[in-house]
Design a protein around this motif. Sequence first.
Motif, short mmCIF file in Angstrom:
data_model
loop_
_atom_site.label_atom_id
_atom_site.label_comp_id
_atom_site.label_asym_id
_atom_site.label_seq_id
_atom_site.Cartn_x
_atom_site.Cartn_y
_atom_site.Cartn_z
N ASN A 36 -19.16 31.61 6.39
CA ASN A 36 -17.88 32.31 6.45
C ASN A 36 -18.01 33.75 5.98
N ILE A 37 -18.88 33.99 5.01
CA ILE A 37 -19.14 35.36 4.59
C ILE A 37 -19.81 36.13 5.72
N SER A 38 -20.88 35.56 6.28
CA SER A 38 -21.64 36.26 7.31
C SER A 38 -20.84 36.50 8.58
N PHE A 39 -20.02 35.52 8.98
CA PHE A 39 -19.25 35.62 10.22
C PHE A 39 -18.05 36.54 10.09
N GLY A 40 -17.66 36.89 8.85
CA GLY A 40 -16.51 37.76 8.66
C GLY A 40 -15.22 37.04 8.35
N VAL A 41 -15.25 35.72 8.21
CA VAL A 41 -14.04 34.97 7.87
C VAL A 41 -13.52 35.41 6.50
N PHE A 42 -14.46 35.72 5.59
CA PHE A 42 -14.11 36.15 4.24
C PHE A 42 -14.17 37.67 4.09
N SER A 43 -14.08 38.41 5.18
CA SER A 43 -14.10 39.87 5.06
C SER A 43 -13.05 40.33 4.06
N PRO A 44 -13.38 41.30 3.20
CA PRO A 44 -14.55 42.19 3.26
C PRO A 44 -15.76 41.72 2.46
N LEU A 45 -15.74 40.47 1.94
CA LEU A 45 -16.88 40.02 1.14
C LEU A 45 -18.16 40.03 1.97
N LYS A 46 -19.24 40.46 1.34
CA LYS A 46 -20.56 40.41 1.97
C LYS A 46 -21.49 39.45 1.26
N GLY A 47 -21.00 38.89 0.17
CA GLY A 47 -21.80 37.94 -0.59
C GLY A 47 -20.96 37.30 -1.67
N PHE A 48 -21.64 36.61 -2.57
CA PHE A 48 -20.95 35.94 -3.67
C PHE A 48 -20.55 36.95 -4.74
#
Length: 377
Positions: free
Chosen positions: A38-50
């Motif tokens: 979800n982070i990588s696909f952009g579901v959790f944008s703007p997060l890029k990591g933990f």
Amino acid sequence: MPRPHGGSLTNNFIDLSRIDKDLFTLDVDTGLKMEIENISFGVFSPLKGFLNEEDFTSVVKRGRLSNDLPWTIPIVLDANEEVAKKVKDSSQVALRNDGQIFGVMQVEDLYKFDKTESAKSVFQTDDPSHPGFNKFVTMQDILIAGEVKTVSTTPNNKFLEDLRLTPAESRKKIEDRGWKSTVAFQTRNVPHVAHEMLQKAALNIYDGLFINPLIGKKKVGDFKDEVILNSYTVLIDNYYPKYRIIFSTLHTEMKYAGPREAIHHAIMRQNFGCSHIIIGRDHAGVGNYYSPFAAHDIFKDYPELEIEPIFFPAFYYCKKCQSYVNDRTCPHYLDYREELSGTKMRKMFSSGELPPSHLMRPEISKVILSYPRPFVE
């Protein structure tokens, strides 16, 4: 179409051939793998990591990242002391699930946290019976922060993956259809007639409906993923104009965080390109931990979100009106009301009984009864 949360979609991918085979390998379970994707696909944008420690503390205490951007649910990777020692001196680690490398993490920081106090802030309770609180306080003692990148998704279940859209893909579908307004519907249940009425009420006003059932670990007694998906497939095939529906799965676990999770659900659907989201009574709640409309009230604290909540009153079936109504449209006494009870529905299915057609479409009931064990155990 609203902008992605924070202004742009995260798009963090890496070719499998570029992952160093000598990296320390961190094994993660399927639930955590979904969060990394979800982070990588952009579901959790703007997060890029933990989350790093500063952002974690800010999210827990204020429901915002350290830069003040709305974010209400901590997205974290926990580890025990032994694993943390091995990770500490690594600049990068490989991520593995079920024996297969699927990504890498750039290690930025490791830190300890107060599990009980953090969980109390997020879930607004310290009751160990609360499933979200209980999971949080039983995490390992150390959190690892850092950016993650994944290879193209590796299906754990092809049926589930075939229905999965990334935010980039869903935005393209919405754009191609020319929708100016798209309403998201979050669900972790099979559809009953009240859900259908609510969704179609939204379709009377807005261009399209984005039905986005949550796929992932749920509490005991919830319907299994494939039961939910097959039920919705039958409903859409028989009762919806398909050109006005996008049906896609959201791969994440329920947190049961009530109002905070309602904001989290809204942010994810904004990233998918939705302009509106239906927020129901006791959205993302469990038991009696949150007031029925707490998930409505919390949106007042986040006016900058670019997705707009739609608050529908609770629907019920009125035997005199012979239709689904609410307190705004029905004048009749409580004696005429037939409430939709999840407990009642489960008991009926467990005994092999079909719910009446005014509560659930017969096609849906037959799908559920085709499973000898349709509930999470």
